[in-house]
Scaffold this motif. Structure first.
Motif, PDB file in Angstrom:
ATOM      1  N   ASP A 149      20.280  -5.222   4.132  1.00  7.27           N
ATOM      2  CA  ASP A 149      21.040  -4.788   2.953  1.00  7.27           C
ATOM      3  C   ASP A 149      20.405  -5.280   1.657  1.00  7.27           C
ATOM      4  O   ASP A 149      20.400  -4.568   0.656  1.00  7.27           O
ATOM      5  CB  ASP A 149      22.487  -5.271   3.048  1.00  7.27           C
ATOM      6  N   GLN A 150      19.864  -6.497   1.659  1.00  6.32           N
ATOM      7  CA  GLN A 150      19.209  -7.029   0.466  1.00  6.32           C
ATOM      8  C   GLN A 150      17.939  -6.252   0.130  1.00  6.32           C
ATOM      9  O   GLN A 150      17.647  -6.001  -1.032  1.00  6.32           O
ATOM     10  CB  GLN A 150      18.888  -8.513   0.649  1.00  6.32           C
ATOM     11  N   VAL A 151      17.171  -5.868   1.144  1.00  4.45           N
ATOM     12  CA  VAL A 151      15.943  -5.095   0.911  1.00  4.45           C
ATOM     13  C   VAL A 151      16.297  -3.718   0.353  1.00  4.45           C
ATOM     14  O   VAL A 151      15.662  -3.249  -0.604  1.00  4.45           O
ATOM     15  CB  VAL A 151      15.107  -4.964   2.201  1.00  4.45           C
ATOM     16  N   ILE A 152      17.323  -3.079   0.899  1.00  3.09           N
ATOM     17  CA  ILE A 152      17.728  -1.765   0.405  1.00  3.09           C
ATOM     18  C   ILE A 152      18.209  -1.875  -1.040  1.00  3.09           C
ATOM     19  O   ILE A 152      17.829  -1.068  -1.889  1.00  3.09           O
ATOM     20  CB  ILE A 152      18.799  -1.143   1.324  1.00  3.09           C
ATOM     21  N   PRO A 184      22.393   4.266  14.754  1.00  2.80           N
ATOM     22  CA  PRO A 184      23.858   4.291  14.861  1.00  2.80           C
ATOM     23  C   PRO A 184      24.584   3.320  13.924  1.00  2.80           C
ATOM     24  O   PRO A 184      25.626   3.652  13.380  1.00  2.80           O
ATOM     25  CB  PRO A 184      24.115   3.934  16.322  1.00  2.80           C
ATOM     26  N   ALA A 185      24.049   2.136  13.716  1.00  2.80           N
ATOM     27  CA  ALA A 185      24.715   1.153  12.853  1.00  2.80           C
ATOM     28  C   ALA A 185      24.792   1.616  11.404  1.00  2.80           C
ATOM     29  O   ALA A 185      25.655   1.186  10.654  1.00  2.80           O
ATOM     30  CB  ALA A 185      23.996  -0.186  12.937  1.00  2.80           C
ATOM     31  N   GLN A 186      23.878   2.482  10.981  1.00  2.00           N
ATOM     32  CA  GLN A 186      23.870   2.990   9.620  1.00  2.00           C
ATOM     33  C   GLN A 186      24.249   4.470   9.551  1.00  2.00           C
ATOM     34  O   GLN A 186      24.047   5.118   8.527  1.00  2.00           O
ATOM     35  CB  GLN A 186      22.476   2.811   8.980  1.00  2.00           C
ATOM     36  N   SER A 187      24.801   5.022  10.612  1.00  2.00           N
ATOM     37  CA  SER A 187      25.046   6.463  10.667  1.00  2.00           C
ATOM     38  C   SER A 187      26.052   6.940   9.623  1.00  2.00           C
ATOM     39  O   SER A 187      25.947   8.053   9.129  1.00  2.00           O
ATOM     40  CB  SER A 187      25.489   6.882  12.060  1.00  2.00           C
ATOM     41  N   ALA A 189      25.299   7.507  -2.371  1.00  2.00           N
ATOM     42  CA  ALA A 189      25.515   7.155  -3.773  1.00  2.00           C
ATOM     43  C   ALA A 189      25.473   5.647  -3.997  1.00  2.00           C
ATOM     44  O   ALA A 189      25.015   5.187  -5.044  1.00  2.00           O
ATOM     45  CB  ALA A 189      26.848   7.713  -4.253  1.00  2.00           C
ATOM     46  N   ARG A 190      25.935   4.874  -3.021  1.00  2.00           N
ATOM     47  CA  ARG A 190      25.934   3.418  -3.162  1.00  2.00           C
ATOM     48  C   ARG A 190      24.844   2.741  -2.345  1.00  2.00           C
ATOM     49  O   ARG A 190      24.707   1.520  -2.377  1.00  2.00           O
ATOM     50  CB  ARG A 190      27.295   2.857  -2.779  1.00  2.00           C
ATOM     51  N   CYS A 191      24.092   3.501  -1.581  1.00  5.01           N
ATOM     52  CA  CYS A 191      23.000   2.977  -0.748  1.00  5.01           C
ATOM     53  C   CYS A 191      23.475   1.916   0.234  1.00  5.01           C
ATOM     54  O   CYS A 191      22.840   0.874   0.398  1.00  5.01           O
ATOM     55  CB  CYS A 191      21.872   2.411  -1.608  1.00  5.01           C
ATOM     56  N   THR A 192      24.583   2.187   0.877  1.00  7.74           N
ATOM     57  CA  THR A 192      25.110   1.243   1.855  1.00  7.74           C
ATOM     58  C   THR A 192      25.667   2.007   3.055  1.00  7.74           C
ATOM     59  O   THR A 192      26.013   3.188   2.949  1.00  7.74           O
ATOM     60  CB  THR A 192      26.258   0.392   1.289  1.00  7.74           C
ATOM     61  N   VAL A 195      28.652   2.688   5.375  1.00  9.00           N
ATOM     62  CA  VAL A 195      30.100   2.575   5.268  1.00  9.00           C
ATOM     63  C   VAL A 195      30.622   1.632   6.349  1.00  9.00           C
ATOM     64  O   VAL A 195      31.535   0.841   6.124  1.00  9.00           O
ATOM     65  CB  VAL A 195      30.767   3.961   5.370  1.00  9.00           C
ATOM     66  N   ALA A 196      30.015   1.645   7.519  1.00  8.21           N
ATOM     67  CA  ALA A 196      30.426   0.766   8.625  1.00  8.21           C
ATOM     68  C   ALA A 196      30.244  -0.705   8.255  1.00  8.21           C
ATOM     69  O   ALA A 196      31.017  -1.545   8.662  1.00  8.21           O
ATOM     70  CB  ALA A 196      29.635   1.101   9.883  1.00  8.21           C
ATOM     71  N   ALA A 197      29.213  -1.011   7.478  1.00  6.55           N
ATOM     72  CA  ALA A 197      28.942  -2.398   7.095  1.00  6.55           C
ATOM     73  C   ALA A 197      29.992  -2.933   6.120  1.00  6.55           C
ATOM     74  O   ALA A 197      30.183  -4.133   6.003  1.00  6.55           O
ATOM     75  CB  ALA A 197      27.566  -2.510   6.467  1.00  6.55           C
ATOM     76  N   GLU A 198      30.683  -2.035   5.431  1.00  8.50           N
ATOM     77  CA  GLU A 198      31.664  -2.474   4.436  1.00  8.50           C
ATOM     78  C   GLU A 198      33.038  -2.729   5.028  1.00  8.50           C
ATOM     79  O   GLU A 198      33.880  -3.314   4.399  1.00  8.50           O
ATOM     80  CB  GLU A 198      31.782  -1.418   3.344  1.00  8.50           C
ATOM     81  N   ARG A 199      33.282  -2.253   6.230  1.00  8.11           N
ATOM     82  CA  ARG A 199      34.589  -2.447   6.858  1.00  8.11           C
ATOM     83  C   ARG A 199      34.764  -3.902   7.266  1.00  8.11           C
ATOM     84  O   ARG A 199      33.835  -4.534   7.752  1.00  8.11           O
ATOM     85  CB  ARG A 199      34.731  -1.547   8.071  1.00  8.11           C
ATOM     86  N   PRO A 200      35.988  -4.443   7.092  1.00  6.22           N
ATOM     87  CA  PRO A 200      36.208  -5.862   7.468  1.00  6.22           C
ATOM     88  C   PRO A 200      36.226  -6.065   8.956  1.00  6.22           C
ATOM     89  O   PRO A 200      36.331  -5.223   9.743  1.00  6.22           O
ATOM     90  CB  PRO A 200      37.573  -6.189   6.870  1.00  6.22           C
TER      91      PRO A 200
END
Length: 116
Positions: free
Chosen positions: A26-29, A98-101, A106-109, A111-116
């Motif tokens: 995420d930091q590299v992106i 799959p982890a980034q599917s 628009a935010r370059c992230t 969505v799965a990574a943002e879920r708690p």
């Protein structure tokens, strides 16, 4: 000449790519996206399954800007190939692992990574 030196001092730092020593994916992106915006240039970020990443100008120039490795714990399970625009969007050039599917361009992230 003094004016040129002042301009170089003001603009030069924005053209340099900065990433932490052992960054996460995420930091590299995020740093790559910031570089595309700061340079007002389209860039291409490729991250391999071994964690090696490469930030380049897109074709026909295809010259490397920066490269390195992400922390082994955040290496992707498949190849990531992103096109970064100077407007701050990140569009996948090929299907993401799959982890980034669930990708938010628009935010370059992921969505799965943002879920708690």
């Amino acid at each position: 000449m003094v004016l040129a030196a002042l301009l170089a001092a003001a603009v030069g730092p924005s053209l340099v790519f900065r990433a932490p020593a052992e960054p996460t994916l995420d930091q590299v992106i995020a740093a790559s996206r910031d570089a595309a915006v700061a340079r007002s240039q389209s860039l291409r970020l490729v991250v391999t399954t071994s964690g090696d990443w490469n930030l380049r100008l897109p074709s026909p120039y295809d010259s490397a800007i920066a490269s390195g490795s992400v922390a082994k714990t955040s290496a992707p399970s498949g190849l990531i190939d992103l096109r970064l625009s100077p407007l701050g969007t990140c569009v996948a050039a090929r299907p993401l692992p799959p982890a980034q599917s669930a990708w938010d361009a628009a935010r370059c992230t992921s969505v799965a990574a943002e879920r708690p």
